[in-house]
Design an enzyme around this catalytic site. Structure first.
Site, PDB file in Angstrom:
ATOM      1  N   GLY A  63       2.905  -1.076   4.209  1.00 19.56           N
ATOM      2  CA  GLY A  63       3.027   0.428   3.850  1.00 19.56           C
ATOM      3  C   GLY A  63       4.301   0.883   3.627  1.00 19.56           C
ATOM      4  O   GLY A  63       4.991   0.393   2.552  1.00 19.56           O
ATOM      5  N   GLY A  64       5.060   1.277   4.536  1.00 14.25           N
ATOM      6  CA  GLY A  64       6.465   2.065   4.329  1.00 14.25           C
ATOM      7  C   GLY A  64       7.251   1.055   3.551  1.00 14.25           C
ATOM      8  O   GLY A  64       7.993   1.475   2.666  1.00 14.25           O
TER       9      GLY A  64
ATOM     10  N   GLU B 253      -6.731   4.828   7.916  1.00 15.09           N
ATOM     11  CA  GLU B 253      -6.493   6.422   7.511  1.00 15.09           C
ATOM     12  C   GLU B 253      -7.722   7.095   6.754  1.00 15.09           C
ATOM     13  O   GLU B 253      -7.924   8.136   7.070  1.00 15.09           O
ATOM     14  CB  GLU B 253      -5.214   6.571   6.586  1.00 15.09           C
ATOM     15  CG  GLU B 253      -4.041   6.425   7.497  1.00 15.09           C
ATOM     16  CD  GLU B 253      -2.745   5.846   6.871  1.00 15.09           C
ATOM     17  OE1 GLU B 253      -2.712   5.651   5.444  1.00 15.09           O
ATOM     18  OE2 GLU B 253      -1.840   5.247   7.455  1.00 15.09           O
TER      19      GLU B 253
ATOM     20  N   ASN C 188       0.891  -1.105   0.126  1.00 16.45           N
ATOM     21  CA  ASN C 188      -0.021  -0.082  -0.046  1.00 16.45           C
ATOM     22  C   ASN C 188       1.013   1.382   0.025  1.00 16.45           C
ATOM     23  O   ASN C 188       1.687   1.667   1.088  1.00 16.45           O
ATOM     24  CB  ASN C 188      -0.835  -0.046   0.998  1.00 16.45           C
ATOM     25  CG  ASN C 188      -1.684   1.292   1.245  1.00 16.45           C
ATOM     26  OD1 ASN C 188      -1.789   2.026   0.564  1.00 16.45           O
ATOM     27  ND2 ASN C 188      -2.143   1.296   2.607  1.00 16.45           N
ATOM     28  N   TRP C 189       0.962   1.885  -0.930  1.00 18.51           N
ATOM     29  CA  TRP C 189       2.042   3.032  -1.377  1.00 18.51           C
ATOM     30  C   TRP C 189       1.474   4.245  -0.748  1.00 18.51           C
ATOM     31  O   TRP C 189       2.156   5.114  -0.294  1.00 18.51           O
ATOM     32  CB  TRP C 189       2.223   3.376  -2.875  1.00 18.51           C
ATOM     33  CG  TRP C 189       3.176   2.119  -3.357  1.00 18.51           C
ATOM     34  CD1 TRP C 189       3.507   1.018  -2.875  1.00 18.51           C
ATOM     35  CD2 TRP C 189       4.078   2.497  -4.593  1.00 18.51           C
ATOM     36  NE1 TRP C 189       4.674   0.358  -3.503  1.00 18.51           N
ATOM     37  CE2 TRP C 189       4.984   1.177  -4.843  1.00 18.51           C
ATOM     38  CE3 TRP C 189       4.171   3.386  -5.475  1.00 18.51           C
ATOM     39  CZ2 TRP C 189       5.683   1.148  -5.648  1.00 18.51           C
ATOM     40  CZ3 TRP C 189       4.893   3.368  -6.598  1.00 18.51           C
ATOM     41  CH2 TRP C 189       5.718   2.284  -6.843  1.00 18.51           C
ATOM     42  N   LYS C 190       0.280   4.333  -0.245  1.00 21.09           N
ATOM     43  CA  LYS C 190      -0.569   5.579   0.104  1.00 21.09           C
ATOM     44  C   LYS C 190      -0.246   6.681  -0.802  1.00 21.09           C
ATOM     45  O   LYS C 190      -0.270   6.433  -1.836  1.00 21.09           O
ATOM     46  CB  LYS C 190      -0.127   5.674   1.771  1.00 21.09           C
ATOM     47  CG  LYS C 190      -0.224   4.365   2.585  1.00 21.09           C
ATOM     48  CD  LYS C 190       0.231   4.702   3.872  1.00 21.09           C
ATOM     49  CE  LYS C 190      -0.022   3.419   4.770  1.00 21.09           C
ATOM     50  NZ  LYS C 190       0.072   3.315   6.203  1.00 21.09           N
TER      51      LYS C 190
ATOM     52  N   GLU D 289      -5.259  -4.691  10.845  1.00 20.90           N
ATOM     53  CA  GLU D 289      -4.020  -3.466  11.003  1.00 20.90           C
ATOM     54  C   GLU D 289      -4.483  -2.906  12.143  1.00 20.90           C
ATOM     55  O   GLU D 289      -5.178  -2.044  12.177  1.00 20.90           O
ATOM     56  CB  GLU D 289      -4.331  -2.859   9.682  1.00 20.90           C
ATOM     57  CG  GLU D 289      -3.932  -3.359   8.451  1.00 20.90           C
ATOM     58  CD  GLU D 289      -3.285  -2.318   7.566  1.00 20.90           C
ATOM     59  OE1 GLU D 289      -2.311  -2.726   6.962  1.00 20.90           O
ATOM     60  OE2 GLU D 289      -3.982  -1.248   7.181  1.00 20.90           O
TER      61      GLU D 289
ATOM     62  N   GLY E 176       2.706   2.501  10.539  1.00 18.81           N
ATOM     63  CA  GLY E 176       3.571   3.536  10.533  1.00 18.81           C
ATOM     64  C   GLY E 176       4.436   3.702  11.867  1.00 18.81           C
ATOM     65  O   GLY E 176       5.072   4.730  11.899  1.00 18.81           O
TER      66      GLY E 176
ATOM     67  N   SER F  69       3.405  -1.891  10.388  1.00 17.12           N
ATOM     68  CA  SER F  69       4.931  -2.149  10.681  1.00 17.12           C
ATOM     69  C   SER F  69       5.626  -3.520  10.243  1.00 17.12           C
ATOM     70  O   SER F  69       6.630  -3.856  10.909  1.00 17.12           O
ATOM     71  CB  SER F  69       5.256  -1.828  11.952  1.00 17.12           C
ATOM     72  OG  SER F  69       4.788  -0.425  12.214  1.00 17.12           O
TER      73      SER F  69
ATOM     74  N   HIS G  27      -9.363   1.575   4.948  1.00 16.81           N
ATOM     75  CA  HIS G  27      -8.192   1.413   5.871  1.00 16.81           C
ATOM     76  C   HIS G  27      -8.249   2.589   7.029  1.00 16.81           C
ATOM     77  O   HIS G  27      -8.990   3.422   6.825  1.00 16.81           O
ATOM     78  CB  HIS G  27      -7.184   2.108   4.520  1.00 16.81           C
ATOM     79  CG  HIS G  27      -5.668   2.104   5.577  1.00 16.81           C
ATOM     80  ND1 HIS G  27      -5.081   3.081   6.174  1.00 16.81           N
ATOM     81  CD2 HIS G  27      -4.704   1.135   5.283  1.00 16.81           C
ATOM     82  CE1 HIS G  27      -4.089   2.651   6.390  1.00 16.81           C
ATOM     83  NE2 HIS G  27      -3.491   1.674   6.044  1.00 16.81           N
TER      84      HIS G  27
HETATM   85  P1  PGA Z   1       3.056   0.382   7.409  1.00 19.25           P
HETATM   86  O1  PGA Z   1       1.641   0.522   7.013  1.00 19.25           O
HETATM   87  O2  PGA Z   1       3.472  -0.907   7.075  1.00 19.25           O
HETATM   88  O3  PGA Z   1       3.895   1.594   6.935  1.00 19.25           O
HETATM   89  O4  PGA Z   1       2.933   0.444   9.052  1.00 19.25           O
HETATM   90  C1  PGA Z   1       0.581  -0.486   6.982  1.00 19.25           C
HETATM   91  C2  PGA Z   1      -0.764  -0.085   6.284  1.00 19.25           C
HETATM   92  O5  PGA Z   1      -1.169   1.064   6.592  1.00 19.25           O
HETATM   93  O6  PGA Z   1      -1.218  -0.594   5.523  1.00 19.25           O
END
Ligand code: PGA
Length: 252
Positions: free
Chosen positions: A235-236, A101, A12-14, A169, A175, A214, A99
Site C-alpha cells: 500500500g503506502g 478495507e 495498491n494505491w487505494k 494481509e 498501514g 506495512s 481487501h
Molecule cells: P500498507 O497496505 O502497505 O500501507 O500497509 C497494504 C495493503 O493494504 O494492501
C-alpha cells in the site's frame, strides 16, 4: 508441487493518485529492465480513473495493471460501481478483491468476495483475493481458523491455480507500521499453501501467495525470503516509484 512461480510485487494505491502521479508509473517503467523482469513481475493497481492513462505507459515495460475492486455483474443499474469487464477494457490484468478495507468499510462477505473473484476470471482478469485476521482474532489464537474460513468462502471455485493470487494481509498490519514476526508469516503462508493444495490439488504450487501489511524497503528483504511468500501487496510504499522499486529490487 509444481515449480515456484515468478514472484509478484503489486502496488495498491487505494484512494490515492491524480494525473500528476502518472510520473511515478513512468519512473517505474523506466527502471524495470530485462534483468529485473526476469526475476519479478510488477503490477500497479492505481485508482480506476488512472487505468487508461497508465496503460500505454506500462505496455512496453510489461508491467501489469490492476483494479482495486469490481462488481460481480458485468453491467447494469449499479450506480458508482465498476465491472471487471470495464477494468479489463481500461487495461487491467488483475483485480484485487476482498481487501480488508472493502470487507470492513463496505461489509463485504466471503460469498460476495468469491462472486467478485469469479467476475474477474469471467472478464479475463487474475483475481488477487485478500484474507487476514484482525488483532483481536490473532490475540485469541484464531488467526489460522479465520484465514482458512476466508479462503474456503472467498476463493473462486473453478480456477486454474496459476491464475489465482492470494494475499495474506493481517488487518492490524495494514498501514500501521506493524508486521507479524517472520515465524508467524512463515506459519500462515505454509497453512495457506496447504489449504490451497487441499482445494486445488498439487497444481496449487503455482498460486502466488503474497504478503501484505506495512511492507517497506527496510523490511522487504526478510519478509520476501520466507518460504511460500511469492511476493508482496504494497500500500503506502507503492505510492512512490523509489520505494516500490527498492522493494522489487530485492529479487534482482
Ligand atoms: P500498507 O497496505 O502497505 O500501507 O500497509 C497494504 C495493503 O493494504 O494492501
Amino acid at each position: 508441487m509444481s515449480s515456484t512461480p515468478r514472484p509478484l510485487v503489486a502496488g495498491n494505491w487505494k484512494m490515492n493518485g491524480l494525473s500528476a502521479s502518472i510520473s511515478e508509473i513512468e519512473t517505474i517503467a523506466q527502471h524495470y529492465d530485462a534483468g529485473l523482469r526476469a526475476k519479478v513481475e510488477l503490477a500497479i493497481c492505481p485508482p480506476a480513473t488512472l487505468l487508461s492513462r497508465a496503460a500505454p505507459i506500462v505496455a512496453g515495460a510489461e508491467i501489469r495493471l490492476g483494479g482495486q475492486d469490481c462488481h460481480a455483474k458485468a453491467n447494469g443499474a449499479h450506480t458508482g460501481d465498476i465491472s471487471a469487464e470495464m477494468l479489463a477494457d481500461a487495461g487491467a490484468a488483475y483485480v484485487i478483491v476482498g481487501h480488508s478495507e472493502r470487507r470492513c468499510d463496505h461489509g463485504e462477505s466471503d460469498a460476495l468476495v468469491r462472486a467478485k473473484a469469479e467476475a474477474g476470471l469471467r472478464a479475463g482478469l487474475a483475481p488477487i483475493v485478500c484474507v487476514g485476521e484482525t488483532r483481536a482474532e490473532r490475540d485469541a489464537g484464531r488467526a489460522s481458523e479465520i484465514v482458512e474460513r476466508q479462503l474456503d468462502g472467498s476463493l473462486p471455485q473453478d480456477v486454474a491455480p496459476e491464475r489465482l493470487v492470494v494475499a495474506y494481509e493481517p488487518v492490524w498490519a495494514i498501514g500501521t507500521g506493524l508486521t507479524p514476526t517472520l515465524q508467524d508469516v512463515a506459519q500462515m503462508h505454509a497453512a495457506i499453501r496447504a489449504r490451497l493444495v487441499t482445494l486445488f490439488g498439487a497444481g496449487a504450487g503455482a498460486t502466488r501467495i503474497l504478503y501484505g501489511g506495512s511492507v517497506k524497503p527496510a523490511n522487504a528483504g526478510e519478509l520476501l525470503r520466507i518460504a511460500n511468500v511469492d511476493g508482496a501487496l504494497i500500500g503506502g510504499a507503492s505510492l512512490t516509484a523509489k520505494d516500490f522499486l527498492a522493494i522489487a529490487e530485492i529479487y534482482r
